[in-house]
Design a protein around this motif. Structure first.
Motif, PDB file in Angstrom:
ATOM      1  N   ASN A  36       0.828  -1.198   0.000  1.00  0.00           N
ATOM      2  CA  ASN A  36       0.000   0.000   0.000  1.00  0.00           C
ATOM      3  C   ASN A  36       0.869   1.256   0.000  1.00  0.00           C
ATOM      4  N   SER A  37       1.857   1.311   0.886  1.00  0.00           N
ATOM      5  CA  SER A  37       2.717   2.486   0.966  1.00  0.00           C
ATOM      6  C   SER A  37       3.976   2.167   1.765  1.00  0.00           C
ATOM      7  N   SER A  39       6.452   4.202   4.615  1.00  0.00           N
ATOM      8  CA  SER A  39       6.457   5.377   5.486  1.00  0.00           C
ATOM      9  C   SER A  39       7.607   5.302   6.479  1.00  0.00           C
ATOM     10  N   ASP A  49      11.654  11.184   5.193  1.00  0.00           N
ATOM     11  CA  ASP A  49      10.283  11.382   4.728  1.00  0.00           C
ATOM     12  C   ASP A  49      10.141  12.721   4.011  1.00  0.00           C
ATOM     13  N   ASN A  80       3.807  -0.772   4.450  1.00  0.00           N
ATOM     14  CA  ASN A  80       2.400  -0.987   4.804  1.00  0.00           C
ATOM     15  C   ASN A  80       1.760  -1.842   3.726  1.00  0.00           C
ATOM     16  N   SER A 125      -4.867  -3.242   6.888  1.00  0.00           N
ATOM     17  CA  SER A 125      -3.524  -2.753   6.616  1.00  0.00           C
ATOM     18  C   SER A 125      -2.607  -3.313   7.683  1.00  0.00           C
ATOM     19  N   SER A 155       7.141   9.365  -3.165  1.00  0.00           N
ATOM     20  CA  SER A 155       5.860   8.680  -3.374  1.00  0.00           C
ATOM     21  C   SER A 155       6.025   7.425  -4.215  1.00  0.00           C
ATOM     22  N   GLY A 157       7.926   4.902  -3.582  1.00  0.00           N
ATOM     23  CA  GLY A 157       8.068   3.712  -2.739  1.00  0.00           C
ATOM     24  C   GLY A 157       9.320   2.942  -3.100  1.00  0.00           C
ATOM     25  N   LYS A 190       1.802  -1.911  -7.233  1.00  0.00           N
ATOM     26  CA  LYS A 190       1.325  -0.908  -6.276  1.00  0.00           C
ATOM     27  C   LYS A 190       0.468   0.127  -6.946  1.00  0.00           C
TER      28      LYS A 190
END
Length: 190
Positions: A36-37, A39, A49, A80, A125, A155, A157, A190
Motif C-alpha cells: 500500500n505504501s 512510510s 520522509d 504498509n 492494513s 511517493s 516507494g 502498487k
C-alpha cells in the motif's frame, strides 16, 4: 452419566473450534497481499520522509549520510501492506514471515508474531517494520544505493524490481504450521 455428557460436549466444542481454525487458515490462501505504501524512512537516524534530494538536508546531515555510505548505516522504514479477504468467512494467521528483495538481492527479512484476523470480505492494513543497512546493499553501486533510498522516501516507494515475499502461518494448539509457499508482492503492482 452427567460427567460423560460434559466430556462429550467439551470434545464436540473442541472439534468445532478446530474446524473453525482450519477454515480460517484455509481462507488465507484466497487472500491477496499488496504493498500500500512506504512510510517513516530513517537512514543513519535521519528522517528521509518527503526528501527528494540531498539538497533537502542540512550540511551536517549530508556529511552523516555520506560517511554512512562509506561504512555502514542503518536503514529503517515501514512497508504498509494490505491484505484483502474475498471469502465469506474470516481468515486469520498467527505469524507472518517476510523477505524483502531488491533486484533479486535479499536486503531484509523478519517475522511478525501476532494473531491477525481479516473479516469476511474485508481488508486490513498491516505495517511491516523493515530494518537493513548499507552493508547489505554493497552489491549495488553508490548511485544505485542513493536511488533506492530516495525512491523509498518519495511517493514512488520501493524501486522497480523489488519484491516483498510473505509466508503466513497459523497455530493449532501449540504447533505453528507455515504455508508451504511464499506469497509474492511485486512493487510494480502498487
Amino acid at each position: 452419566m452427567k460427567l460423560k455428557r460434559i466430556i462429550i460436549l467439551l470434545a464436540a466444542s473442541c472439534l468445532s473450534f478446530m474446524s473453525c481454525n482450519i477454515n480460517h487458515a484455509k481462507n488465507i490462501k484466497d487472500c491477496s497481499f499488496r504493498l500500500n505504501s512506504i512510510s517513516e524512512l530513517w537512514v543513519n537516524n535521519i528522517s528521509f520522509d518527503g526528501k527528494k534530494s540531498l539538497m533537502d538536508f542540512t550540511p551536517n546531515e549530508v556529511a552523516s549520510i555520506s560517511k554512512g555510505l562509506m561504512t555502514d548505516m542503518p536503514i529503517i522504514f515501514t512497508a504498509n501492506i494490505t491484505i484483502d479477504n474475498p471469502n465469506n468467512q474470516k481468515a486469520e494467521l498467527s505469524a507472518l514471515e517476510w523477505i524483502l528483495l531488491i533486484k533479486d538481492v535479499e536486503v531484509a527479512n523478519g517475522t511478525i508474531n501476532e494473531k491477525i484476523k481479516i473479516g469476511a470480505n474485508q481488508s486490513i492494513s498491516l505495517p511491516i517494520d523493515v530494518e537493513t543497512n548499507t552493508s547489505v546493499l554493497k552489491k549495488f553501486s553508490l548511485a544505485e544505493i542513493k536511488s533506492i533510498i530516495f525512491n523509498i522516501s518519495s511517493s514512488k516507494g520501493l524501486p522497480q524490481n523489488s519484491t516483498l515475499k510473505v509466508k503466513p502461518a497459523i497455530k493449532f494448539g501449540s504447533t505453528l504450521i507455515k504455508s508451504p509457499n511464499y506469497f509474492t508482492i511485486n512493487v510494480s503492482d502498487k
